[in-house]
Design an enzyme around this catalytic site. Structure first.
Site, short mmCIF file in Angstrom:
data_model
loop_
_atom_site.label_atom_id
_atom_site.label_comp_id
_atom_site.label_asym_id
_atom_site.label_seq_id
_atom_site.Cartn_x
_atom_site.Cartn_y
_atom_site.Cartn_z
N SER A 24 38.37 -20.98 1.02
CA SER A 24 39.03 -22.24 1.41
C SER A 24 38.04 -23.16 2.13
CB SER A 24 40.20 -21.94 2.35
OG SER A 24 41.18 -21.20 1.69
N ARG A 28 36.25 -26.96 0.96
CA ARG A 28 36.39 -28.12 1.83
C ARG A 28 35.05 -28.63 2.33
NH1 ARG A 28 40.91 -25.16 1.68
NH2 ARG A 28 42.92 -26.03 2.32
N ARG A 127 49.94 -23.41 -14.02
CA ARG A 127 50.40 -23.56 -12.63
C ARG A 127 50.97 -24.95 -12.36
NH1 ARG A 127 46.07 -20.86 -8.70
NH2 ARG A 127 47.79 -21.15 -7.24
N GLN A 174 47.37 -26.43 0.20
CA GLN A 174 46.72 -27.21 -0.86
C GLN A 174 47.36 -28.60 -0.96
OE1 GLN A 174 47.10 -24.71 -4.32
NE2 GLN A 174 45.47 -23.34 -3.65
N ASP A 324 47.80 -14.76 0.25
CA ASP A 324 46.98 -14.16 -0.81
C ASP A 324 46.85 -12.64 -0.66
OD1 ASP A 324 46.57 -16.61 -1.95
OD2 ASP A 324 44.76 -17.02 -0.79
N LYS A 351 51.14 -18.35 -8.16
CA LYS A 351 49.70 -18.16 -7.90
C LYS A 351 48.98 -17.99 -9.24
CE LYS A 351 49.88 -18.69 -3.54
NZ LYS A 351 49.31 -19.92 -3.00
N ARG A 355 52.49 -13.31 -9.13
CA ARG A 355 51.98 -12.13 -8.41
C ARG A 355 53.09 -11.19 -7.95
NH1 ARG A 355 47.11 -14.70 -4.86
NH2 ARG A 355 45.59 -14.56 -6.54
N ARG A 398 42.94 -11.14 -7.59
CA ARG A 398 43.45 -10.34 -6.47
C ARG A 398 44.28 -9.14 -6.96
NH1 ARG A 398 41.45 -13.38 -2.37
NH2 ARG A 398 41.73 -15.63 -2.56
C1 S3P Z 1 44.56 -22.24 -0.20
C2 S3P Z 1 45.90 -22.27 0.07
C3 S3P Z 1 46.84 -21.25 -0.43
C4 S3P Z 1 46.14 -20.02 -1.00
C5 S3P Z 1 44.92 -20.38 -1.79
C6 S3P Z 1 43.94 -21.16 -0.97
C7 S3P Z 1 43.72 -23.32 0.35
O1 S3P Z 1 47.65 -21.83 -1.43
O2 S3P Z 1 47.03 -19.27 -1.80
O3 S3P Z 1 44.29 -19.21 -2.27
O4 S3P Z 1 42.48 -23.16 0.41
O5 S3P Z 1 44.26 -24.35 0.75
P1 S3P Z 1 48.93 -22.75 -1.06
O6 S3P Z 1 48.48 -23.73 -0.09
O7 S3P Z 1 49.37 -23.37 -2.32
O8 S3P Z 1 49.94 -21.76 -0.53
#
Ligand code: S3P
Length: 445
Positions: A24, A28, A127, A174, A324, A351, A355, A398
């Site tokens: 993550s 960013r 997705r 996200q 996750d 996901k 999952r 995963r």
């Molecule tokens: C993430 C947010 C999560 C997570 C993903 C990474 C991120 O998803 O499952 O692996 O980096 O913002 P969601 O925000 O859709 O729950």
């Protein structure tokens, strides 16, 4: 070509390892570097397929990203300054398997006069993107395909975006991040209200790069207000080790007898700590050593020893902080005394695969009693777990890693049908866990 792998019973796992950088934070860091003026130097960037797809997309939009030794250098274009080499034609951006990279970049493209086709692999193309498109459309993003919300999609950004207040219908970092990134390029206040606290790396990093944000706690979640347009300035970033990757090594050490491992420099941000909190409640012997701050985030070395665990109730409110890690927790729960009840898992269905169903199918194949009740998963632990199955990973990294870990402790080996997707988040997984003593064998399924 699929690459199956067989996991067989391990005796003990021992040693000190460092897992790669947090996924993550890596996405960013690249994105904010590209939207800044000046240089951003990133140490410890996760070099996985997902993150490299984001780097590639940013380069296609004009950012210059180079690597020297262990350090990535991003020469930013300034907020709103990205521009592809042929601005008049649509640029193709391929995000492979990456939901995070693609959704965050939708927010970025939204605030630029750029036309881009967003595409990905079969998993990503299934997705739901409507959750991100909805707020971005309200801000002024145009989408050529009006009747669908899955990739491929052609997005037409707009340098005159309107700031909005958006209450997230689901707790998604996200979606929150996509709206905030678009908000960087608006005149005024973009406000996101989250129903539950989700990972906060975007907010932390935006503040570090110089954006002005107000954050107020509300019930379980928070209200984040970003003041646009924001001017970001390039920074140095050290990416801490990914707790979602460390989770697999942690689970393996807990389950294999006489194990004692240390995973160094792991991110322990509270918005990511739910899996470890749950394990501690289950009686796991995990010690946090050398707690410290690195690059604006709390980190620690995690010492993990084999443990006798008991089942617990994992409340729905905890889901965003361990979203996750549920497949891995389900694997651990298979060996706990009693039942582990995981509540509020609806987001697992959207996901890299569904999952919840795919985890349950794997548990079923390995002879582990379990039940899906609505959005909850109950796993009944046993002293001995049979295993002896082929797991269908459905393009999900995963799922693959979770069931390879399970096979280290089952009576009969477990084969996962394909390990290639592991490269999307943790390319070193097989080597690292084998260096601790795990045993895998090539297999024809
Ligand atoms: C993430 C947010 C999560 C997570 C993903 C990474 C991120 O998803 O499952 O692996 O980096 O913002 P969601 O925000 O859709 O729950």
């Amino acid at each position: 070509m699929a690459h199956p792998l067989k996991s067989t019973k391990a005796h003990s796992l021992t040693g000190h390892v460092r897992v790669p950088g947090d996924k993550s934070i890596s996405h960013r860091a690249l994105i904010l570097g590209a939207l800044s003026s000046g240089q951003t130097k990133i140490t410890g960037l996760l070099e996985s397929d997902d993150v490299l797809a984001t780097a590639n997309a940013l380069q296609n939009l004009g950012a210059v990203i180079t690597k020297m030794d262990d350090c990535y250098n991003v020469t930013g274009c300034g907020t709103g300054g990205l521009c592809p080499s042929s601005p008049d034609i649509s640029v193709a951006l391929d995000f492979g398997n990456s939901g995070t990279g693609s959704r965050l970049m939708m927010g970025v493209v939204a605030g630029h006069d750029i036309c881009a086709q967003f595409q990905g692999d079969d998993s990503l193309s299934r997705r739901p993107m409507g959750r991100v498109l909805k707020p971005l459309k309200r801000m002024g993003l145009n989408i050529s395909e009006t009747d669908k919300d899955t990739f491929p999609l052609t997005l037409k950004g707009n340098s005159d975006l309107i700031p909005i207040t958006y209450e997230l219908p689901v707790a998604s970092a996200q979606v929150k991040s996509a709206v905030l990134l678009a908000g960087l390029m608006t005149e005024g206040q973009t406000c996101v209200i989250e129903p539950a606290r989700t990972r906060d790396h975007t907010e932390r990093m935006l503040a570090y790069f110089g954006a002005k944000l107000d954050i107020i706690s509300r019930d379980h979640g928070r209200m984040i207000t970003l003041h646009g347009p924001a001017e970001l300035h390039g920074k140095d970033i050290v990416v801490p080790s990914d707790p979602s990757s460390a989770a697999f090594l942690t689970a393996a050490a807990l389950l294999c007898p006489d194990s004692d491992i240390t995973v160094k420099g792991v991110l322990i941000n509270p918005t990511r700590f739910g899996f470890y909190q749950t394990l501690l409640e289950m009686g796991a012997h995990i010690e946090l050593e050398n707690e410290r701050m690195e690059g604006g985030e709390p980190v620690a070395d995690l010492r993990v020893m084999s443990s006798r665990l008991h089942g617990v109730d994992v409340p729905a409110e905890r889901a965003p902080s361990m979203i996750d890690e549920y497949p891995c927790l389900a694997v651990v729960a298979a060996f706990a005394t009693g039942e582990t009840k995981m509540h509020g898992l609806s987001e697992l269905r959207v996901k890299e695969c569904d999952r919840l169903s795919v985890t349950a199918a794997g548990l079923q194949a390995c002879g582990i009693p379990h039940l899906i009740k609505g959005d909850d998963l109950y796993v009944q632990g046993q002293d001995q777990v049979r295993g002896g199955a082929v797991i269908h990973t459905e393009l999900d990294h995963r799922i693959a890693m979770s069931f390879l870990v399970l096979g280290l402790a089952t009576e009969e080996p477990i084969t996962v049908d394909d390990i290639t997707m592991i490269a999307t988040s943790f390319p070193q997984f097989i080597d690292l866990i084998q260096s601790l003593g795990a045993r895998f064998e090539e297999s024809k399924t």
